[in-house]
Design a protein around this motif. Structure first.
Motif, PDB file in Angstrom:
ATOM      1  N   VAL A  94      53.084  87.001  28.602  1.00 56.47           N
ATOM      2  CA  VAL A  94      53.524  88.140  28.684  1.00 56.47           C
ATOM      3  C   VAL A  94      52.895  89.506  29.439  1.00 56.47           C
ATOM      4  N   ARG A  95      52.227  88.733  30.358  1.00 54.95           N
ATOM      5  CA  ARG A  95      51.837  89.914  31.814  1.00 54.95           C
ATOM      6  C   ARG A  95      53.573  89.525  32.945  1.00 54.95           C
ATOM      7  N   ASN A  96      54.547  88.481  32.155  1.00 52.04           N
ATOM      8  CA  ASN A  96      55.495  88.255  33.014  1.00 52.04           C
ATOM      9  C   ASN A  96      56.187  89.062  32.241  1.00 52.04           C
ATOM     10  N   TRP A  97      56.073  88.598  30.571  1.00 46.96           N
ATOM     11  CA  TRP A  97      57.663  89.974  30.000  1.00 46.96           C
ATOM     12  C   TRP A  97      56.965  91.294  30.040  1.00 46.96           C
ATOM     13  N   PHE A  98      55.710  91.848  30.152  1.00 48.00           N
ATOM     14  CA  PHE A  98      55.798  93.126  30.230  1.00 48.00           C
ATOM     15  C   PHE A  98      54.453  93.623  31.538  1.00 48.00           C
ATOM     16  N   PRO A  99      55.416  93.527  32.671  1.00 45.07           N
ATOM     17  CA  PRO A  99      54.675  93.694  33.859  1.00 45.07           C
ATOM     18  C   PRO A  99      53.687  94.530  34.055  1.00 45.07           C
ATOM     19  N   VAL A 100      52.756  93.864  33.554  1.00 44.23           N
ATOM     20  CA  VAL A 100      51.490  95.174  33.621  1.00 44.23           C
ATOM     21  C   VAL A 100      50.957  96.210  34.555  1.00 44.23           C
ATOM     22  N   HIS A 101      51.474  94.919  35.931  1.00 40.31           N
ATOM     23  CA  HIS A 101      50.560  95.386  37.175  1.00 40.31           C
ATOM     24  C   HIS A 101      51.638  96.852  37.849  1.00 40.31           C
ATOM     25  N   ILE A 102      52.366  97.558  37.019  1.00 39.11           N
ATOM     26  CA  ILE A 102      53.061  98.675  37.081  1.00 39.11           C
ATOM     27  C   ILE A 102      52.934  99.272  36.267  1.00 39.11           C
TER      28      ILE A 102
END
Length: 68
Positions: free
Chosen positions: A36-44
């Motif tokens: 999920v973190r990859n699908w939605f780049p939550v670091h930005i």
């Protein structure tokens, strides 16, 4: 138990089994949360906004879908 119950139960159990497997292996990036973190780049910020909007939209829809 209906065929639909068996199918959804089987899919759920496969998902749980795979998550347990991925938690125990050394490979990085294969758990559900990592995907999920990859699908939605939550670091930005745009990724975080997209994830939160998607999560809230789904949660509200699903809650209404179940209780009404």
């Amino acid at each position: 138990m209906t065929t639909a119950d068996q199918l959804w139960g089987t899919l759920f159990l496969i998902g749980v089994a795979y998550e347990i497997y991925t938690l125990g292996n050394v490979e990085s990036g294969d758990t559900l949360s990592e995907r999920v973190r990859n699908w939605f780049p939550v670091h930005i910020r745009p990724g975080r906004v997209a994830f939160v909007a998607t999560w809230i939209t789904f949660a509200v829809w699903f809650l209404g879908h179940i209780v009404t």
